[in-house]
Design a protein around this motif. Structure first.
Motif, PDB file in Angstrom:
ATOM      1  N   TYR A 172      63.971  92.097  83.211  1.00 18.72           N
ATOM      2  CA  TYR A 172      65.266  91.814  83.329  1.00 18.72           C
ATOM      3  C   TYR A 172      65.957  90.575  82.721  1.00 18.72           C
ATOM      4  O   TYR A 172      66.946  90.091  82.609  1.00 18.72           O
ATOM      5  N   GLN A 173      64.935  89.476  82.833  1.00 16.28           N
ATOM      6  CA  GLN A 173      65.279  88.246  82.270  1.00 16.28           C
ATOM      7  C   GLN A 173      64.570  87.952  81.295  1.00 16.28           C
ATOM      8  O   GLN A 173      62.918  87.827  81.407  1.00 16.28           O
ATOM      9  N   ALA A 174      64.215  86.710  80.182  1.00 15.65           N
ATOM     10  CA  ALA A 174      63.912  86.105  79.342  1.00 15.65           C
ATOM     11  C   ALA A 174      62.773  84.531  79.922  1.00 15.65           C
ATOM     12  O   ALA A 174      63.145  84.496  81.284  1.00 15.65           O
ATOM     13  N   LEU A 175      62.098  84.560  79.899  1.00 11.78           N
ATOM     14  CA  LEU A 175      60.779  83.137  80.378  1.00 11.78           C
ATOM     15  C   LEU A 175      60.869  81.828  79.287  1.00 11.78           C
ATOM     16  O   LEU A 175      61.248  82.315  78.013  1.00 11.78           O
ATOM     17  N   CYS A 176      60.707  80.563  79.682  1.00 17.64           N
ATOM     18  CA  CYS A 176      61.082  79.758  78.621  1.00 17.64           C
ATOM     19  C   CYS A 176      60.352  78.974  79.224  1.00 17.64           C
ATOM     20  O   CYS A 176      59.900  78.903  80.099  1.00 17.64           O
ATOM     21  N   TRP A 177      59.873  78.546  77.812  1.00 16.82           N
ATOM     22  CA  TRP A 177      58.320  78.015  77.990  1.00 16.82           C
ATOM     23  C   TRP A 177      57.824  76.185  77.718  1.00 16.82           C
ATOM     24  O   TRP A 177      59.226  75.859  76.299  1.00 16.82           O
ATOM     25  N   ALA A 178      57.814  74.850  77.860  1.00  9.82           N
ATOM     26  CA  ALA A 178      57.045  74.296  77.271  1.00  9.82           C
ATOM     27  C   ALA A 178      56.318  74.896  76.466  1.00  9.82           C
ATOM     28  O   ALA A 178      54.838  74.895  76.705  1.00  9.82           O
ATOM     29  N   GLU A 179      56.633  73.822  75.373  1.00 10.73           N
ATOM     30  CA  GLU A 179      55.707  74.468  74.159  1.00 10.73           C
ATOM     31  C   GLU A 179      53.854  73.688  74.328  1.00 10.73           C
ATOM     32  O   GLU A 179      53.388  74.165  74.628  1.00 10.73           O
ATOM     33  N   ASN A 180      53.727  72.565  74.776  1.00 15.29           N
ATOM     34  CA  ASN A 180      52.114  71.451  75.274  1.00 15.29           C
ATOM     35  C   ASN A 180      52.132  71.826  77.100  1.00 15.29           C
ATOM     36  O   ASN A 180      51.095  70.990  76.626  1.00 15.29           O
ATOM     37  N   LEU A 181      52.787  72.817  77.489  1.00 15.19           N
ATOM     38  CA  LEU A 181      52.286  72.596  79.161  1.00 15.19           C
ATOM     39  C   LEU A 181      52.160  74.400  79.072  1.00 15.19           C
ATOM     40  O   LEU A 181      53.094  75.021  80.319  1.00 15.19           O
ATOM     41  N   PRO A 182      51.023  74.781  78.752  1.00 14.37           N
ATOM     42  CA  PRO A 182      51.296  76.035  78.907  1.00 14.37           C
ATOM     43  C   PRO A 182      50.648  76.823  80.431  1.00 14.37           C
ATOM     44  O   PRO A 182      50.315  77.441  80.840  1.00 14.37           O
ATOM     45  N   SER A 184      52.145  75.846  83.707  1.00 12.91           N
ATOM     46  CA  SER A 184      53.127  75.489  83.438  1.00 12.91           C
ATOM     47  C   SER A 184      53.652  76.385  83.851  1.00 12.91           C
ATOM     48  O   SER A 184      53.784  77.391  82.833  1.00 12.91           O
ATOM     49  N   PRO A 185      54.229  76.964  85.577  1.00 14.04           N
ATOM     50  CA  PRO A 185      54.634  77.891  84.970  1.00 14.04           C
ATOM     51  C   PRO A 185      56.027  78.262  84.775  1.00 14.04           C
ATOM     52  O   PRO A 185      56.964  77.237  84.079  1.00 14.04           O
ATOM     53  N   ALA A 186      56.315  79.532  84.091  1.00 14.30           N
ATOM     54  CA  ALA A 186      57.887  79.727  83.525  1.00 14.30           C
ATOM     55  C   ALA A 186      58.909  79.180  83.689  1.00 14.30           C
ATOM     56  O   ALA A 186      59.499  79.507  85.094  1.00 14.30           O
ATOM     57  N   PHE A 187      60.198  78.905  83.365  1.00 12.21           N
ATOM     58  CA  PHE A 187      61.617  79.134  83.632  1.00 12.21           C
ATOM     59  C   PHE A 187      62.050  80.256  83.535  1.00 12.21           C
ATOM     60  O   PHE A 187      62.661  80.622  81.724  1.00 12.21           O
ATOM     61  N   PRO A 188      62.656  80.728  84.703  1.00 17.83           N
ATOM     62  CA  PRO A 188      63.220  82.461  84.448  1.00 17.83           C
ATOM     63  C   PRO A 188      64.707  81.582  83.618  1.00 17.83           C
ATOM     64  O   PRO A 188      65.453  81.467  84.635  1.00 17.83           O
ATOM     65  N   LEU A 189      65.516  82.492  82.503  1.00 19.47           N
ATOM     66  CA  LEU A 189      66.927  82.590  82.348  1.00 19.47           C
ATOM     67  C   LEU A 189      67.188  83.375  83.230  1.00 19.47           C
ATOM     68  O   LEU A 189      67.388  85.045  82.563  1.00 19.47           O
ATOM     69  N   VAL A 190      67.880  83.116  83.978  1.00 20.97           N
ATOM     70  CA  VAL A 190      68.724  83.888  84.526  1.00 20.97           C
ATOM     71  C   VAL A 190      70.360  83.909  84.539  1.00 20.97           C
ATOM     72  O   VAL A 190      71.099  82.483  84.561  1.00 20.97           O
ATOM     73  N   ASP A 191      71.020  84.973  84.501  1.00 24.21           N
ATOM     74  CA  ASP A 191      72.652  85.254  84.906  1.00 24.21           C
ATOM     75  C   ASP A 191      73.217  84.654  85.382  1.00 24.21           C
ATOM     76  O   ASP A 191      73.341  85.830  87.100  1.00 24.21           O
ATOM     77  N   THR A 192      73.806  83.634  85.611  1.00 23.95           N
ATOM     78  CA  THR A 192      74.560  83.262  87.139  1.00 23.95           C
ATOM     79  C   THR A 192      75.554  83.441  87.418  1.00 23.95           C
ATOM     80  O   THR A 192      76.215  84.573  88.472  1.00 23.95           O
ATOM     81  N   VAL A 193      76.782  84.348  86.053  1.00 24.56           N
ATOM     82  CA  VAL A 193      77.883  84.882  86.233  1.00 24.56           C
ATOM     83  C   VAL A 193      77.299  87.026  86.499  1.00 24.56           C
ATOM     84  O   VAL A 193      78.184  87.529  87.488  1.00 24.56           O
ATOM     85  N   GLN A 194      76.882  87.588  86.078  1.00 23.94           N
ATOM     86  CA  GLN A 194      75.694  88.547  85.905  1.00 23.94           C
ATOM     87  C   GLN A 194      74.729  88.952  86.453  1.00 23.94           C
ATOM     88  O   GLN A 194      73.973  89.700  85.646  1.00 23.94           O
ATOM     89  N   PRO A 195      74.028  88.550  87.034  1.00 26.90           N
ATOM     90  CA  PRO A 195      72.269  88.653  88.230  1.00 26.90           C
ATOM     91  C   PRO A 195      72.319  89.878  87.625  1.00 26.90           C
ATOM     92  O   PRO A 195      72.879  90.975  87.550  1.00 26.90           O
TER      93      PRO A 195
END
Length: 195
Positions: A172-182, A184-195
């Motif tokens: 239920y959320q997209a994941l954000c990744w640093a291109e050169n750091l496979p 490292s953990p992903a940063f989840p994109l969380v909707d704070t208005v409608q979680p």
């Protein structure tokens, strides 16, 4: 068969379409007067396979501009590379050199992108894997895995300014990744208005 994959090759001013059975690829030229002209078609001949159906249908097509290669992701998790001739060579469509298929995913490849700075190819699959790799002439030179999705990954998007990409799948959320750091953990994109 049904057209399953399309791509625009900007430096060659061509649209390419691939039929789902992986047997026909068609090229369309874009003219100055903004009309499309059919250039021709060719069979996608995959070396080392007596049965093209073992590779299954095309799922995604992407053009690697710097190397003039067309990358074809399949429903069986294979990556097939078609080396493009120069523009004059496109008149003889049988000049395409096709690599042996590389099995990258356990299930279908759903999306691909080329990271412009490193010229790495990133593939996403229904097996939940995101794989970044550098392709040699006919082989996989290096590979990195981005781990974070529990189920299939459906799409990828890249932001060159920040060198990050986002993946979306069945969670239920997209994941954000640093291109050169496979690793490292992903940063989840969380909707704070409608979680």
């Amino acid at each position: 068969g049904m057209v399953n994959a399309c791509e625009y090759m900007h430096s060659l001013s061509l649209f390419v379409t691939c039929a789902s059975e992986l047997q026909q690829m068609r090229l369309w030229s874009v003219h100055m007067r903004k009309e499309l002209r059919f250039v021709g078609q060719c069979a996608v001949d995959v070396p080392g396979n007596s049965s093209i159906t073992a590779i299954k249908a095309s799922e995604r097509l992407i053009f690697q501009r710097d190397t003039l290669r067309l990358l074809l992701g399949t429903r069986s998790g294979h990556l097939v590379t078609l080396s493009m001739p120069d523009l004059d060579g496109l008149k003889r469509l049988d000049d395409f050199e096709t690599s042996a298929p590389l099995r990258l995913h356990k299930d279908g490849i759903t999306d691909m992108l080329v990271l412009p700075r490193s010229n790495r190819v990133v593939t996403a699959g229904m097996d939940g894997q995101i794989i970044s790799h550098v392709l040699g002439d006919d082989e996989l030179r290096s590979k990195s895995c981005y781990v974070g999705h529990q189920r299939g990954v459906c799409s990828l998007a890249y932001c060159p300014g920040y060198e990050i990409f986002v993946s979306g799948g069945f969670e239920y959320q997209a994941l954000c990744w640093a291109e050169n750091l496979p690793s490292s953990p992903a940063f989840p994109l969380v909707d704070t208005v409608q979680p």
